[in-house]
Design an enzyme around this catalytic site. Structure first.
Site, PDB file in Angstrom:
ATOM      1  N   CYS A   3     -49.879  93.925  96.553  1.00 24.18           N
ATOM      2  CA  CYS A   3     -50.794  92.828  96.871  1.00 24.18           C
ATOM      3  C   CYS A   3     -50.018  91.538  97.145  1.00 24.18           C
ATOM      4  O   CYS A   3     -50.535  90.622  97.773  1.00 24.18           O
ATOM      5  CB  CYS A   3     -51.822  92.623  95.769  1.00 24.18           C
ATOM      6  N   GLN A   9     -50.722  94.473  85.501  1.00 25.36           N
ATOM      7  CA  GLN A   9     -49.503  94.884  84.801  1.00 25.36           C
ATOM      8  C   GLN A   9     -49.471  94.416  83.359  1.00 25.36           C
ATOM      9  O   GLN A   9     -49.042  95.158  82.468  1.00 25.36           O
ATOM     10  CB  GLN A   9     -48.274  94.361  85.559  1.00 25.36           C
ATOM     11  N   HIS A  43     -45.513  94.652  93.364  1.00 25.34           N
ATOM     12  CA  HIS A  43     -46.954  94.618  93.611  1.00 25.34           C
ATOM     13  C   HIS A  43     -47.198  94.491  95.110  1.00 25.34           C
ATOM     14  O   HIS A  43     -46.828  93.487  95.719  1.00 25.34           O
ATOM     15  CB  HIS A  43     -47.586  93.433  92.882  1.00 25.34           C
ATOM     16  N   CYS A  68     -53.499  97.858  91.677  1.00 21.60           N
ATOM     17  CA  CYS A  68     -53.939  96.512  91.331  1.00 21.60           C
ATOM     18  C   CYS A  68     -55.470  96.463  91.364  1.00 21.60           C
ATOM     19  O   CYS A  68     -56.083  96.823  92.375  1.00 21.60           O
ATOM     20  CB  CYS A  68     -53.356  95.526  92.340  1.00 21.60           C
ATOM     21  N   GLU A  69     -56.067  96.044  90.270  1.00 20.86           N
ATOM     22  CA  GLU A  69     -57.530  96.027  90.202  1.00 20.86           C
ATOM     23  C   GLU A  69     -58.154  94.935  91.067  1.00 20.86           C
ATOM     24  O   GLU A  69     -59.358  94.954  91.324  1.00 20.86           O
ATOM     25  CB  GLU A  69     -58.004  95.886  88.755  1.00 20.86           C
ATOM     26  N   HIS A  70     -57.349  93.992  91.536  1.00 19.60           N
ATOM     27  CA  HIS A  70     -57.896  92.902  92.341  1.00 19.60           C
ATOM     28  C   HIS A  70     -57.972  93.236  93.825  1.00 19.60           C
ATOM     29  O   HIS A  70     -58.852  92.748  94.523  1.00 19.60           O
ATOM     30  CB  HIS A  70     -57.057  91.627  92.159  1.00 19.60           C
ATOM     31  N   HIS A  71     -57.028  94.051  94.330  1.00 19.71           N
ATOM     32  CA  HIS A  71     -56.993  94.353  95.762  1.00 19.71           C
ATOM     33  C   HIS A  71     -56.951  95.846  96.064  1.00 19.71           C
ATOM     34  O   HIS A  71     -56.921  96.233  97.223  1.00 19.71           O
ATOM     35  CB  HIS A  71     -55.766  93.689  96.413  1.00 19.71           C
TER      36      HIS A  71
END
Length: 194
Positions: A150, A120, A148, A79-82
């Site tokens: 996250c 995703q 996910h 996940c690019e956010h976390h």
């Protein structure tokens, strides 16, 4: 990676360990920065690969115009956010228009895009577009079902929730029967394996 980049990366890992309350000089953690660097080089190896090149090296002439489906391709992404794992399965189908691609190339293309920092929804689109642009089939369908971390390890902590995304191109988008056949096939029990 140059020696300077290697040192920068490993020092950043040491800083993260210090930040969370660990001692990077502890025996069990002495080699961790190097291990993390090597793991990241593998997990993000997709940035160094070209999906079009992979697909174009294994194109074969065919008279077949029926759906080709590769189901349950396992993948792991981040996940690019976390920077936490995304774990799931991809189903890919296409309808040839004079060319088929070697079967192993579709999972390789999945890995190229999965081994990048991702969301995703974008991963689904990238796989479909790479196949559509390179093979030029009559249609492409991609469905991803994933968990996910996250959402499971932090935040709402909803364990075992699954996210489904799809990307439909060509006949899969235009023709209801083709689309229905695809969804029927990916939702049917796998049955015996050969």
């Amino acid at each position: 990676m140059s020696d300077n980049q290697t040192n920068e990366f490993e020092n950043a890992v040491k800083s993260m360990m210090l930040h969370v309350g660990e001692d990077p000089t502890r025996e069990g953690l002495l080699e961790t920065p190097a291990r993390v660097r090597k793991a990241y080089e593998f997990m993000y190896g997709g940035y160094k690969e070209d999906p079009q090149e992979i697909l174009s090296k294994a194109l074969f002439t065919t008279s077949n115009q029926e759906m080709v489906l590769i189901k349950d391709i396992e993948f792991y992404s981040t996940c690019e956010h976390h920077l936490l794992p995304i774990i799931g399965r991809v189903h890919v189908a296409y309808i040839p228009d004079g060319k088929v691609v070697g079967l192993s190339k579709i999972p390789r293309v999945v890995n190229v895009f999965a081994r990048r920092m991702q969301i995703q929804e974008q991963l689904t689109e990238q796989i479909a577009d790479a196949i559509m642009d390179t093979i030029a089939p009559k249609g492409v369908a991609v469905v991803i079902q994933a968990r996910h971390m996250c959402m499971e390890m932090r935040g709402v902590e909803k364990i075992n929730s699954t996210t489904t995304s799809s990307a439909l191109r060509g006949l899969f988008k235009k023709d209801e029967k083709t689309r229905a056949e695809f969804f029927s096939l990916i939702n049917s029990p796998t049955g015996s394996r050969y």
